[in-house]
Design an enzyme around this catalytic site. Sequence first.
Site, PDB file in Angstrom:
ATOM      1  N   LEU A 105      39.302  31.242  39.794  1.00  0.00           N
ATOM      2  CA  LEU A 105      38.528  32.374  40.302  1.00  0.00           C
ATOM      3  C   LEU A 105      37.575  32.803  39.181  1.00  0.00           C
ATOM      4  O   LEU A 105      37.927  32.697  37.994  1.00  0.00           O
ATOM      5  CB  LEU A 105      39.450  33.549  40.657  1.00  0.00           C
ATOM      6  CG  LEU A 105      40.405  33.342  41.838  1.00  0.00           C
ATOM      7  CD1 LEU A 105      41.307  34.562  42.024  1.00  0.00           C
ATOM      8  CD2 LEU A 105      39.637  33.055  43.128  1.00  0.00           C
ATOM      9  N   ASP A 106      36.408  33.326  39.555  1.00  0.00           N
ATOM     10  CA  ASP A 106      35.472  33.830  38.550  1.00  0.00           C
ATOM     11  C   ASP A 106      36.105  35.006  37.823  1.00  0.00           C
ATOM     12  O   ASP A 106      36.994  35.673  38.365  1.00  0.00           O
ATOM     13  CB  ASP A 106      34.174  34.308  39.222  1.00  0.00           C
ATOM     14  CG  ASP A 106      33.450  33.172  39.929  1.00  0.00           C
ATOM     15  OD1 ASP A 106      33.665  32.010  39.541  1.00  0.00           O
ATOM     16  OD2 ASP A 106      32.698  33.466  40.874  1.00  0.00           O
ATOM     17  N   GLN A 107      35.573  35.321  36.658  1.00  0.00           N
ATOM     18  CA  GLN A 107      36.183  36.416  35.873  1.00  0.00           C
ATOM     19  C   GLN A 107      36.161  37.739  36.634  1.00  0.00           C
ATOM     20  O   GLN A 107      37.068  38.544  36.519  1.00  0.00           O
ATOM     21  CB  GLN A 107      35.548  36.519  34.476  1.00  0.00           C
ATOM     22  CG  GLN A 107      34.107  36.942  34.394  1.00  0.00           C
ATOM     23  CD  GLN A 107      33.893  38.449  34.503  1.00  0.00           C
ATOM     24  OE1 GLN A 107      34.844  39.220  34.363  1.00  0.00           O
ATOM     25  NE2 GLN A 107      32.667  38.858  34.778  1.00  0.00           N
TER      26      GLN A 107
END
Length: 237
Positions: A105-107
């Site tokens: 997942l993106d930050q």
Amino acid sequence: MDLERILFTQGFGSRRQCRALIADGRVSIGGATCTNPDTTITPDALMSFEFHVDDVRWQYREKAYLVLNKPPGYECSRDPQHHLSVFHLLPLQLAERGVQCVGRLDQDTTGLLLLSDDGAFVHAFTSPKKKVPKVYLATTKHPLDETQLGALREGVLLHGESQPITAVSANQRGERLLELSVLEGKYHQVKRMVAASGNRVDGLHRERIGGYALPPDLAEGQWRWLNDADLAMLRQS
Ligand code: URA
């Protein structure tokens, strides 16, 4: 299996470090300190084997399967570039035994993140060929409209892709709240799909993978082991 090997498989360091941990009296079984690294646990007993290291309880697990409610500001990498790593939210032993994220997942994305050291499991839930739907809730910058939803359902062409990517489903849950289900796990996929449909993602949360939803009682930043029922739900994809 002997105690030294058990600790080794569970991520307590090298064989030598595990032996020292036991010899130093930091390991107990059934309330009694065990200083013999060669103590043997039978295969039957191993299935429900519990031990303490420095008063922290551990259960032997052949493979590790866990769920984390990912907070914003954490990278799904052991070697993060600009933020903390999600591995900072887990006991050191889990990273040591080779647990990895089941899809990144993106930050700034929050929600359901699975982790495991079972390569076949990781592959089963990340390979697009396995067709496991991942359900996201996206907060959009602009109000959603039917044209955007239609584009997501019919397929949008992303930069660098030869074929349009089609959402399994795209439903409006609020003026700026989109529920999007996708099969792939491409880089920034949801953000790029929404951008290609003419809107923008301002916030992203993963709710579900296959038949398994993020447990509502798992607070942000918390993790837990997946049990057999959870694994069965996941496989109902
Ligand atoms: N799609 C994105 O754009 N970001 C994520 O973190 C996950 C899916």
